[in-house]
Design an enzyme around this catalytic site. Structure first.
Site, PDB file in Angstrom:
ATOM      1  N   ARG A  31       0.827  -1.200   0.000  1.00 54.04           N
ATOM      2  CA  ARG A  31       0.000   0.000   0.000  1.00 54.04           C
ATOM      3  C   ARG A  31       0.867   1.257   0.000  1.00 54.04           C
ATOM      4  O   ARG A  31       1.749   1.411   0.837  1.00 54.04           O
ATOM      5  CB  ARG A  31      -0.934   0.005   1.207  1.00 54.04           C
ATOM      6  CG  ARG A  31      -1.900  -1.164   1.163  1.00 54.04           C
ATOM      7  CD  ARG A  31      -2.867  -1.168   2.321  1.00 54.04           C
ATOM      8  NE  ARG A  31      -3.733  -2.329   2.224  1.00 54.04           N
ATOM      9  CZ  ARG A  31      -5.049  -2.310   2.362  1.00 54.04           C
ATOM     10  NH1 ARG A  31      -5.646  -1.162   2.607  1.00 54.04           N
ATOM     11  NH2 ARG A  31      -5.764  -3.414   2.256  1.00 54.04           N
ATOM     12  N   LYS A 252     -16.434  11.161   8.893  1.00 57.75           N
ATOM     13  CA  LYS A 252     -16.785  11.036   7.476  1.00 57.75           C
ATOM     14  C   LYS A 252     -17.696  12.199   7.090  1.00 57.75           C
ATOM     15  O   LYS A 252     -17.225  13.300   6.889  1.00 57.75           O
ATOM     16  CB  LYS A 252     -17.360   9.658   7.204  1.00 57.75           C
ATOM     17  CG  LYS A 252     -16.273   8.574   7.330  1.00 57.75           C
ATOM     18  CD  LYS A 252     -16.775   7.194   7.015  1.00 57.75           C
ATOM     19  CE  LYS A 252     -15.640   6.182   6.891  1.00 57.75           C
ATOM     20  NZ  LYS A 252     -14.749   6.096   8.060  1.00 57.75           N
TER      21      LYS A 252
END
Length: 404
Positions: A31, A252
């Site tokens: 990643r 979020k």
């Protein structure tokens, strides 16, 4: 003359770690973190190595982290209270903002109590592991696509568990029926699953919970702020109030930081009193919570309703553009648009080219977040995105895919 002894270099304690990292890089599973400093004066854009880029994979679904009123609330609170609380919740770290926000969140979800944690991951892990350890006879039934925070909270408890196929109510009922009615049970699931963007059959699961004497733990992370008349999630949208526990986040759609769990008073009081990840960590700064309170004001009101409408309309516009460009995607009911780009190395190449040539950042999603062969981009289309930006994104993606 006797032969000299053969000497071997002893293995380093980190050799296995180095080998594992090399394997990740060779298989395309390593990643890469892309530095992107988001720009408050230009929502949806960020600086990457001094270059302005567009970000199409942020979980800041409504753009609230760049909202001027939210920013002002955090600045004003910082000037008044400072940059931190200086302690854990039980040692000078519980601000008045904690108390007010927990009260508002509990009321938002029509629950007796709410408890704020430093993140959604911590909220799930600490609540589940703490409650399950306290009730070792409780059997857990967990959706096969549940988030890692839910999985780990269940795993470390050591309680008996069953994993039912994703959103498969019939399979869940078969598992529940194997136990006596008086056996304590807990069903753990999410409302919106972020990798596919699909929605759980919440009411059907609650029906089963009533029939088989089970508690329910619902993670509404990806629905908070974006679903329901005031943004309280899918339960509010469908008029469902039966889940025993409802978890959500501020980080979020509300654009700040932290997570929470709502539910019965005594259960969450027990978590407050026993969860190590709640007791032994520094609390969220007052200024962040004051910003969250202001964001909540906006999200729950008329402005929030308009943001939600625009978000869903942009998601529909994105799906239509992808369809017209013959790009594979999952046509889900939520605001999330998963674009399928199978192949570990392929999805990374496409992502890198979008960034290098078009100034578009969308993070490749690969194993273990999704199964190998199901690699994808999880595209988010915030309310401020224009039709032209959506069309340009799809055109750039089509160009990169055509050259693969």
């Amino acid at each position: 003359m006797s032969a000299l002894p053969i000497t071997t270099q002893p293995r380093s304690a980190f050799d296995a770690i180095e080998e594992n990292l090399a394997h990740l890089k060779d298989t395309g599973l390593y990643r890469t973190f892309i530095p992107c400093s988001h720009l408050a004066d230009d929502p949806g854009h960020a600086l990457h190595m001094g270059r302005r880029i567009q970000v199409w994979c942020s979980n800041d679904y409504l753009g609230m982290s760049q909202n001027p009123e939210v920013i002002e609330a955090q600045i004003s609170s910082t000037l008044r209270h400072g940059t931190g609380n200086g302690g854990s919740r039980n040692i000078a770290g519980t601000s008045e903002a904690h108390v007010e926000l927990e009260s508002r969140i509990a009321g938002w979800h029509h629950k007796a109590r709410a408890l704020i944690f430093t993140s959604g991951y911590v909220a799930n892990f600490e609540t589940l592991s703490t409650l399950l350890r306290a009730t070792p006879e409780l059997v857990v039934f967990s959706d096969g696509f549940n988030h890692r925070s839910l999985i780990e909270g269940i795993r470390v408890s050591g309680n008996e568990k069953h994993v039912f196929p994703h959103n498969d109510v019939a399979a869940l009922e078969e598992m529940l029926a194997q136990y006596p009615l008086e056996q304590p049970k807990l069903i753990v699931f999410e409302s919106v699953y972020s990798m596919d963007g699909d929605i759980a059959p919440i009411s059907e699961i609650c029906d089963l919970a009533e029939r088989y004497n089970a508690l329910t733990y619902l993670d509404e992370t990806h629905a908070i702020g974006v679903s329901g008349p005031t943004g309280a999630g899918i339960c509010e949208e469908i008029g469902e109030s039966r889940p025993t526990f409802v978890q959500g986040v501020f980080a979020k759609a509300l654009g700040t930081l932290g997570g929470y769990v709502t539910g019965p008073d005594s259960a969450l009081d027990f978590v407050r009193s026993h969860a190590p990840g709640f007791i032994f960590t520094t609390s969220i700064p007052c200024s962040t919570l004051d910003a969250t309170l202001r964001s909540l004001d906006i999200v729950q009101g008329t402005a929030g309703s308009e943001l939600r409408r625009n978000l869903l309309e942009n998601a529909r516009r994105m799906r239509a553009a992808l369809h017209d460009a013959h790009i594979d995607f999952i046509d889900a009911d939520s605001h999330l648009v998963p674009v399928l780009v199978p192949g570990d190395m392929r999805v990374k190449r496409v992502s890198q080219r979008l960034l290098d040539e078009f100034g578009i950042y969308v993070q490749p999603i690969n194993f273990p977040s999704v199964a190998q062969g199901a690699e994808r981009f999880r595209v988010t289309v915030a309310p401020f995105r224009t039709p032209q930006q959506i069309d340009d994104f799809v055109a750039a993606l089509r160009t990169c895919l055509d050259d693969e």
